[in-house]
Structures are given as C-alpha cells and as structure tokens.
Design an enzyme around this catalytic site. Structure first.
Site, PDB file in Angstrom:
ATOM      1  N   ASN A   9       0.926  -1.157  -0.029  1.00 20.60           N
ATOM      2  CA  ASN A   9      -0.037  -0.047   0.021  1.00 20.60           C
ATOM      3  C   ASN A   9       0.915   1.392   0.008  1.00 20.60           C
ATOM      4  O   ASN A   9       1.277   1.409   0.788  1.00 20.60           O
ATOM      5  CB  ASN A   9      -0.721  -0.073   1.229  1.00 20.60           C
ATOM      6  CG  ASN A   9      -1.760   1.263   1.419  1.00 20.60           C
ATOM      7  OD1 ASN A   9      -1.955   1.903   0.590  1.00 20.60           O
ATOM      8  ND2 ASN A   9      -2.355   1.237   2.546  1.00 20.60           N
ATOM      9  N   LYS A  11       0.186   4.224  -0.238  1.00 21.67           N
ATOM     10  CA  LYS A  11      -0.540   5.454   0.372  1.00 21.67           C
ATOM     11  C   LYS A  11      -0.477   6.740  -0.577  1.00 21.67           C
ATOM     12  O   LYS A  11      -0.235   6.478  -1.737  1.00 21.67           O
ATOM     13  CB  LYS A  11      -0.216   5.636   1.645  1.00 21.67           C
ATOM     14  CG  LYS A  11       0.067   4.514   2.698  1.00 21.67           C
ATOM     15  CD  LYS A  11       0.100   4.680   4.020  1.00 21.67           C
ATOM     16  CE  LYS A  11      -0.027   3.324   4.797  1.00 21.67           C
ATOM     17  NZ  LYS A  11       0.016   3.499   6.234  1.00 21.67           N
ATOM     18  N   HIS A  95      -9.345   0.763   4.892  1.00 24.23           N
ATOM     19  CA  HIS A  95      -8.254   0.839   5.592  1.00 24.23           C
ATOM     20  C   HIS A  95      -8.584   1.900   6.732  1.00 24.23           C
ATOM     21  O   HIS A  95      -9.192   2.839   6.709  1.00 24.23           O
ATOM     22  CB  HIS A  95      -7.211   1.625   4.603  1.00 24.23           C
ATOM     23  CG  HIS A  95      -5.781   1.608   5.089  1.00 24.23           C
ATOM     24  ND1 HIS A  95      -5.419   2.527   6.230  1.00 24.23           N
ATOM     25  CD2 HIS A  95      -4.749   0.954   4.879  1.00 24.23           C
ATOM     26  CE1 HIS A  95      -4.167   2.284   6.378  1.00 24.23           C
ATOM     27  NE2 HIS A  95      -3.789   1.015   5.799  1.00 24.23           N
ATOM     28  N   GLU A  97      -6.847   4.230   7.883  1.00 25.68           N
ATOM     29  CA  GLU A  97      -6.974   5.722   7.499  1.00 25.68           C
ATOM     30  C   GLU A  97      -8.116   6.265   7.257  1.00 25.68           C
ATOM     31  O   GLU A  97      -8.411   7.529   7.221  1.00 25.68           O
ATOM     32  CB  GLU A  97      -5.535   5.961   6.542  1.00 25.68           C
ATOM     33  CG  GLU A  97      -4.222   5.820   7.634  1.00 25.68           C
ATOM     34  CD  GLU A  97      -3.073   5.338   6.716  1.00 25.68           C
ATOM     35  OE1 GLU A  97      -3.243   5.551   5.518  1.00 25.68           O
ATOM     36  OE2 GLU A  97      -2.136   4.921   7.522  1.00 25.68           O
ATOM     37  N   GLU A 167      -5.041  -5.686  10.644  1.00 28.77           N
ATOM     38  CA  GLU A 167      -4.358  -4.552  10.772  1.00 28.77           C
ATOM     39  C   GLU A 167      -4.340  -3.732  12.248  1.00 28.77           C
ATOM     40  O   GLU A 167      -5.327  -2.861  12.135  1.00 28.77           O
ATOM     41  CB  GLU A 167      -4.177  -3.493   9.689  1.00 28.77           C
ATOM     42  CG  GLU A 167      -4.175  -4.002   8.221  1.00 28.77           C
ATOM     43  CD  GLU A 167      -3.439  -3.103   7.255  1.00 28.77           C
ATOM     44  OE1 GLU A 167      -2.210  -3.201   6.763  1.00 28.77           O
ATOM     45  OE2 GLU A 167      -4.262  -1.863   6.969  1.00 28.77           O
ATOM     46  N   GLY A 173       2.318   2.010  10.822  1.00 30.26           N
ATOM     47  CA  GLY A 173       3.383   3.160  10.765  1.00 30.26           C
ATOM     48  C   GLY A 173       3.978   3.519  12.006  1.00 30.26           C
ATOM     49  O   GLY A 173       4.299   4.461  11.807  1.00 30.26           O
ATOM     50  N   SER A 212       3.428  -2.530  10.265  1.00 32.42           N
ATOM     51  CA  SER A 212       4.836  -2.575  10.620  1.00 32.42           C
ATOM     52  C   SER A 212       5.560  -3.791  10.131  1.00 32.42           C
ATOM     53  O   SER A 212       6.568  -3.978  10.897  1.00 32.42           O
ATOM     54  CB  SER A 212       5.300  -2.104  11.995  1.00 32.42           C
ATOM     55  OG  SER A 212       4.958  -0.613  12.171  1.00 32.42           O
TER      56      SER A 212
HETATM   57  C1  PEP Z   1      -0.770  -0.078   6.060  1.00 31.61           C
HETATM   58  O1  PEP Z   1      -1.112   1.089   6.267  1.00 31.61           O
HETATM   59  O2  PEP Z   1      -1.456  -0.885   5.569  1.00 31.61           O
HETATM   60  C2  PEP Z   1       0.595  -0.610   6.891  1.00 31.61           C
HETATM   61  C3  PEP Z   1       0.433  -1.787   7.090  1.00 31.61           C
HETATM   62  O3  PEP Z   1       1.363   0.294   6.872  1.00 31.61           O
HETATM   63  P1  PEP Z   1       2.841   0.037   7.668  1.00 31.61           P
HETATM   64  O4  PEP Z   1       3.456  -1.091   7.011  1.00 31.61           O
HETATM   65  O5  PEP Z   1       3.788   1.234   7.345  1.00 31.61           O
HETATM   66  O6  PEP Z   1       2.510  -0.202   9.152  1.00 31.61           O
END
Ligand code: PEP
Length: 250
Positions: A9, A11, A95, A97, A167, A173, A212
């Site tokens: 992703n 973003k 997601h 966000e 997630e 992040g 992460s």
């Molecule tokens: C995400 O935004 O779906 C995600 C997993 O981000 P990160 O790997 O940066 O934590």
C-alpha cells in the site's frame, strides 16, 4: 491450499519518476519470489502507469479505495469499472486511515466491498482495533463487527471473493508490530468466526497481517498457521525491502 499474498500500500507517496523506479526495482527481483501473489496499490493517478509497467509480469495492481456507487454525480470518487478499465485486480476497502481520517463507517466500507465484487475486483477488507480497544479487551468484538457489516450486506460467501487484512491500528506506521502470537490469535479468531458460518469460505479465505511488517519480522509472521501474507505500508516503498518480504513468503 491458500496462496500467500504480499500487497504493498503505497498510500499518498511518490511521483511519476519514483513510481517508475520502484516498479523497475520490484520487477527486477521478481524471479526470486517463488510463491507469493504480489500486488502493488499506488495512488490512483499513477495506476495506469503502474499497470503498464506491470504488464508482462506477474505483479498485480490494486487501488487504495473504490466508490460504493457505479457512476454519476460523485465528485472525486473513482468507480469499480474505471479501476477495472485501468488494470486493477484488487481494491483496498476500509483501511484504518479511511475509517479514522475520513469517517468511513462499517456500512460504507461494506458497500465499497460490494462495489468491488460487482465490478470483478477483489476487495482487500481492512479491519483492526485501536490501542484503547486492545487494552479494553475488545479486539475480537471490533474485528467481528467490521466483518459482520460485510456479511450483513453481501452474505458470508461474498468473503470468498476477497481477502481480509487484519491491521491493528496501533501497529500501522508506528514500528510496533504485533507479536506473531498476538497476530495469530486474532487471525485464528477471524477464521474460526467465518468457518462457523461456512466451512469452505473459512478454510479458503486469505487473511493478511498488516502493521509495521518488514524484512526482519515477515518470515515469522507469515509462518503462523492463519497468516496468509502481508499488507505492507512503509516497507513497500523500497523495492529491496518489499522484495525481501515477498521472499520471506517462500
Ligand atoms: C498499512 O498502512 O496498511 C500498513 C500496514 O502500514 P505500515 O506497514 O507502514 O505499518
């Protein structure tokens, strides 16, 4: 047998130049990726460019969101047919966000999931709890509620057309990864819940972990019984890191 999947992703990152370079880097390392289905989800404006770059490779392209409606007066939205037209096989829906920053409800996310299905796009349904919710012991309830919104609208068999990405929001992040045991517990809960409704759907459903994930922790996470790959944010922006995660799935 569930095929492992690694989805990046990207973003709201990148430029014409950088997405071109990223695709060159990923394609160059794909011969060492033996088992994983690899998907990249660029910002919408770069999807045609990335689809073109992915042509002739096994890399698939996904969108980061999809409109719940099919056409008409929905300024700023992008329909499933349009995404299909520019080469998307997948679309992320829900997601965290989108849920937290743009107020997307479970019901709207379910309608986006439905729009993806009716346009021949596989939805990647993101679910997960906040730190407060985890500390209050309601992780499973939160995940169940988010999945139930899709089941209420589309029925449990609809889940067979998509993928779930668990997630935990506190891990996105932040550099804080759920431990393999913590992640496996939630994945097992999700699979158990769906299996109780439909054994075939539960057994076949791919459940990705996101939060992460990086080259050092990917193999252990993906090695868990109910973890079928990863949804990768930050580490998907560097070809070498993304490829190392894809290879961890070998
Ligand atoms: C995400 O935004 O779906 C995600 C997993 O981000 P990160 O790997 O940066 O934590």
């Amino acid at each position: 047998m569930r095929q492992v999947m690694v989805a990046g992703n990207w973003k709201m990152n990148g430029s014409s130049e950088s997405v071109k370079d990223l695709m060159v880097g990923i394609k160059a390392g794909m011969s060492a990726v033996l088992n994983a289905e690899v998907v990249v989800c660029p910002p919408a404006v770069y999807i045609p460019r990335v689809s073109g770059a992915a042509d002739g490779s096994v890399i698939k392209v996904g969108a980061q969101n999809i409109c719940d409606q099919d056409n008409g007066a929905f300024t700023g939205e992008i329909s499933g047919a349009m995404l299909k037209d520019v080469g998307c096989d997948y679309a992320i829906v829900g997601h965290s966000e989108r849920r937290a920053l743009y107020g997307e409800s479970d019901e709207l996310v379910a309608r986006r999931f439905a729009a993806a299905r009716r346009n021949g796009i596989k939805p990647i349904l993101c679910i997960g709890e906040t730190l407060d919710e985890r500390e209050s012991g309601v992780t499973n309830q939160v995940c169940a509620r988010q999945i139930d919104a899709v089941i209420a609208l589309e029925g449990v068999t609809a889940l067979a057309d998509g993928v779930i990405a668990y997630e935990p929001i506190w891990a996105i992040g932040t550099g804080k990864t759920a431990s393999p045991e913590q992640a496996q517990q939630v994945h097992a809960f999700i699979r158990g819940k769906i299996t109780a409704l439909d054994a075939d759907v539960g057994a076949g459903l791919r459940i990705l972990y996101g939060g992460s994930m990086n080259p050092s922790n990917a193999a252990e996470l993906i090695g868990q019984t109910d973890i079928d790959g990863g949804l990768i944010g930050g580490a998907s922006l560097k070809a070498d890191d993304f490829l190392a995660i894809c290879q961890a799935a070998n």
